[in-house]
Design an enzyme around this catalytic site. Structure first.
Site, PDB file in Angstrom:
ATOM      1  N   ASN A   9      33.488  44.993  39.567  1.00 24.60           N
ATOM      2  CA  ASN A   9      33.592  46.456  39.689  1.00 24.60           C
ATOM      3  C   ASN A   9      33.309  47.039  38.306  1.00 24.60           C
ATOM      4  O   ASN A   9      34.148  46.962  37.418  1.00 24.60           O
ATOM      5  CB  ASN A   9      35.015  46.811  40.167  1.00 24.60           C
ATOM      6  CG  ASN A   9      35.277  48.301  40.117  1.00 24.60           C
ATOM      7  OD1 ASN A   9      34.347  49.114  40.020  1.00 24.60           O
ATOM      8  ND2 ASN A   9      36.542  48.683  40.198  1.00 24.60           N
ATOM      9  N   TRP A  10      32.120  47.597  38.159  1.00 25.80           N
ATOM     10  CA  TRP A  10      31.715  48.071  36.824  1.00 25.80           C
ATOM     11  C   TRP A  10      32.340  49.417  36.455  1.00 25.80           C
ATOM     12  O   TRP A  10      32.170  49.892  35.334  1.00 25.80           O
ATOM     13  CB  TRP A  10      30.182  48.188  36.753  1.00 25.80           C
ATOM     14  CG  TRP A  10      29.457  46.888  36.890  1.00 25.80           C
ATOM     15  CD1 TRP A  10      30.008  45.639  37.069  1.00 25.80           C
ATOM     16  CD2 TRP A  10      28.039  46.685  36.864  1.00 25.80           C
ATOM     17  NE1 TRP A  10      29.009  44.688  37.161  1.00 25.80           N
ATOM     18  CE2 TRP A  10      27.793  45.311  37.034  1.00 25.80           C
ATOM     19  CE3 TRP A  10      26.945  47.542  36.715  1.00 25.80           C
ATOM     20  CZ2 TRP A  10      26.503  44.762  37.057  1.00 25.80           C
ATOM     21  CZ3 TRP A  10      25.665  46.994  36.741  1.00 25.80           C
ATOM     22  CH2 TRP A  10      25.454  45.631  36.912  1.00 25.80           C
ATOM     23  N   LYS A  11      33.004  50.033  37.420  1.00 31.97           N
ATOM     24  CA  LYS A  11      33.628  51.356  37.177  1.00 31.97           C
ATOM     25  C   LYS A  11      32.601  52.316  36.578  1.00 31.97           C
ATOM     26  O   LYS A  11      31.429  52.258  36.923  1.00 31.97           O
ATOM     27  CB  LYS A  11      34.872  51.215  36.301  1.00 31.97           C
ATOM     28  CG  LYS A  11      35.818  50.120  36.789  1.00 31.97           C
ATOM     29  CD  LYS A  11      37.185  50.235  36.205  1.00 31.97           C
ATOM     30  CE  LYS A  11      38.004  49.023  36.587  1.00 31.97           C
ATOM     31  NZ  LYS A  11      39.409  49.172  36.323  1.00 31.97           N
ATOM     32  N   HIS A  95      40.527  51.974  45.890  1.00 29.89           N
ATOM     33  CA  HIS A  95      40.857  51.431  44.573  1.00 29.89           C
ATOM     34  C   HIS A  95      42.000  52.248  43.974  1.00 29.89           C
ATOM     35  O   HIS A  95      42.071  53.465  44.171  1.00 29.89           O
ATOM     36  CB  HIS A  95      39.629  51.477  43.654  1.00 29.89           C
ATOM     37  CG  HIS A  95      39.838  50.717  42.381  1.00 29.89           C
ATOM     38  ND1 HIS A  95      40.516  51.255  41.314  1.00 29.89           N
ATOM     39  CD2 HIS A  95      39.487  49.459  42.022  1.00 29.89           C
ATOM     40  CE1 HIS A  95      40.571  50.344  40.350  1.00 29.89           C
ATOM     41  NE2 HIS A  95      39.956  49.247  40.756  1.00 29.89           N
ATOM     42  N   GLU A  97      42.523  53.426  41.171  1.00 26.13           N
ATOM     43  CA  GLU A  97      42.109  54.582  40.347  1.00 26.13           C
ATOM     44  C   GLU A  97      41.747  55.763  41.247  1.00 26.13           C
ATOM     45  O   GLU A  97      42.029  56.918  40.917  1.00 26.13           O
ATOM     46  CB  GLU A  97      40.953  54.173  39.419  1.00 26.13           C
ATOM     47  CG  GLU A  97      41.462  53.299  38.282  1.00 26.13           C
ATOM     48  CD  GLU A  97      40.456  52.297  37.738  1.00 26.13           C
ATOM     49  OE1 GLU A  97      39.249  52.437  37.992  1.00 26.13           O
ATOM     50  OE2 GLU A  97      40.901  51.343  37.055  1.00 26.13           O
ATOM     51  N   GLU A 167      45.491  44.124  44.561  1.00 23.30           N
ATOM     52  CA  GLU A 167      45.411  44.429  43.136  1.00 23.30           C
ATOM     53  C   GLU A 167      46.689  45.142  42.699  1.00 23.30           C
ATOM     54  O   GLU A 167      46.816  46.364  42.867  1.00 23.30           O
ATOM     55  CB  GLU A 167      44.226  45.362  42.859  1.00 23.30           C
ATOM     56  CG  GLU A 167      42.889  44.803  43.249  1.00 23.30           C
ATOM     57  CD  GLU A 167      41.773  45.422  42.410  1.00 23.30           C
ATOM     58  OE1 GLU A 167      41.097  44.668  41.707  1.00 23.30           O
ATOM     59  OE2 GLU A 167      41.606  46.655  42.433  1.00 23.30           O
ATOM     60  N   GLY A 173      43.483  46.334  34.343  1.00 22.38           N
ATOM     61  CA  GLY A 173      43.062  46.802  33.025  1.00 22.38           C
ATOM     62  C   GLY A 173      44.132  46.670  31.955  1.00 22.38           C
ATOM     63  O   GLY A 173      44.013  47.240  30.874  1.00 22.38           O
ATOM     64  N   SER A 213      43.187  41.998  35.887  1.00 25.37           N
ATOM     65  CA  SER A 213      43.078  41.227  34.655  1.00 25.37           C
ATOM     66  C   SER A 213      42.641  39.774  34.884  1.00 25.37           C
ATOM     67  O   SER A 213      43.143  38.855  34.221  1.00 25.37           O
ATOM     68  CB  SER A 213      44.383  41.303  33.857  1.00 25.37           C
ATOM     69  OG  SER A 213      44.620  42.648  33.463  1.00 25.37           O
ATOM     70  N   GLY A 234      37.338  43.800  37.041  1.00 22.39           N
ATOM     71  CA  GLY A 234      36.912  45.018  36.349  1.00 22.39           C
ATOM     72  C   GLY A 234      36.366  44.685  34.973  1.00 22.39           C
ATOM     73  O   GLY A 234      35.199  44.303  34.806  1.00 22.39           O
ATOM     74  N   GLY A 235      37.208  44.781  33.956  1.00 21.20           N
ATOM     75  CA  GLY A 235      36.788  44.623  32.559  1.00 21.20           C
ATOM     76  C   GLY A 235      35.951  43.380  32.294  1.00 21.20           C
ATOM     77  O   GLY A 235      34.906  43.452  31.632  1.00 21.20           O
TER      78      GLY A 235
HETATM   79  C1  PEP Z   1      39.705  46.554  38.981  1.00 17.82           C
HETATM   80  O1  PEP Z   1      39.304  47.574  38.460  1.00 17.82           O
HETATM   81  O2  PEP Z   1      39.613  46.429  40.208  1.00 17.82           O
HETATM   82  C2  PEP Z   1      40.282  45.519  38.130  1.00 17.82           C
HETATM   83  C3  PEP Z   1      40.854  44.507  38.700  1.00 17.82           C
HETATM   84  O3  PEP Z   1      40.175  45.708  36.769  1.00 17.82           O
HETATM   85  P1  PEP Z   1      40.552  44.610  35.631  1.00 17.82           P
HETATM   86  O4  PEP Z   1      39.893  43.325  36.032  1.00 17.82           O
HETATM   87  O5  PEP Z   1      39.964  45.181  34.379  1.00 17.82           O
HETATM   88  O6  PEP Z   1      42.027  44.503  35.603  1.00 17.82           O
END
Ligand code: PEP
Length: 260
Positions: A9-11, A95, A97, A167, A173, A213, A234-235
């Site tokens: 997920n590049w956000k 999600h 966010e 999640e 994050g 994470s 994500g990251g």
């Molecule tokens: C996400 O945005 O779905 C996520 C899991 O982010 P991260 O891996 O950065 O925690």
């Protein structure tokens, strides 16, 4: 058999050129890796270009959100048929966010699930508890409600391609991942919720991912758990070497058949 799904997920990151280069570089690094599905979810502005960059590869394309209407006066929104038109196979809905910043409720997520399915998109529905909810021992209650309401008025056959991503909000994050065994327990609970609503066979076929994470150095721990069928990243999906290592997660010798 549940084929593992590794989704990035590049956000709100990456310009068009970077996205295209990333997709091409990723393919070079992972093209010999079999038995798993790989998905990238770029921002809307990069979808078309990435679709072209992954032509002829097995990398799949997904969007990060959708509107539940198919067309109309919804300034700034993206309709499900538009995502299909641009080449998406998957779409992330609910999600944390979107829930937190844009106030998406479980009912909104349900409308998005209906809309995705109506257009033939495979929904990746995110669920997860906040830190306060975890500390108040409400994880199962919160996650159970998110699953029940998010899938309201949908049938098992409509949901055959559903993916759920567990999640925990406090792990997204933050660099603080859930303990793999604990995440596996919550995911197994989600499978039970699916089982009571749609039957045991259905619950055994649906892929449930862990997200929060996930990094190259912890992915193997998650992927060796019996009920964790992949990761939403994500990251660590923004650096091609790091995402490629996550895609290339390793099973321990005894766990080769863990998802079969
Ligand atoms: C996400 O945005 O779905 C996520 C899991 O982010 P991260 O891996 O950065 O925690």
């Amino acid at each position: 058999m549940r084929i593992p799904l590794i989704a990035g997920n590049w956000k709100m990151h990456m310009m068009v050129r970077e996205s295209v280069n990333f997709a091409k570089d990723l393919w070079e690094l992972i093209k010999d890796t079999k038995d798993r599905e790989v998905l990238v979810c770029p921002p809307f502005t990069s979808l078309y270009a990435v679709r072209q960059a992954i032509e002829g590869t097995t990398i799949k394309l997904g969007a990060q959100n959708l509107n539940w209407e198919d067309a109309g006066a919804f300034t700034g929104a993206i309709a499900p048929p538009m995502l299909v038109d641009v080449g998406c196979e998957y779409v992330i809905i609910g999600h944390s966010e979107r829930r937190k910043i844009w106030g998406n409720s479980n009912e909104d997520v349900n409308k998005k699930a209906h809309a995705a399915i109506r257009s033939g998109l495979k929904p990746i529905m995110c669920v997860g508890e906040t830190l306060e909810e975890k500390e108040a021992d409400l994880t199962r209650q919160v996650v159970g409600t998110q699953v029940e309401v998010g899938l309201k008025d949908l049938t098992a056959s409509e949901l055959k391609d559903l993916v759920i991503a567990y999640e925990p909000v406090w792990a997204i994050g933050t660099g603080k991942n859930d303990d793999p065994a604990q995440a596996n327990k919550t995911i197994s609970f989600i499978r039970d919720v699916l089982g009571s609503r749609f039957g045991h066979n259905f619950s055994q076929k649906i892929r449930i991912l862990y997200g929060g994470s996930v990094k190259p150095d912890n992915v193997d721990g998650f992927m060796n758990m019996s009920d964790i069928d992949g990761t939403l990243v994500g990251g660590a999906s923004l650096k091609v070497e790091s995402f490629a290592r996550i895609v290339k997660f390793k099973y321990e010798e005894a766990n080769q058949d863990v998802h079969r």
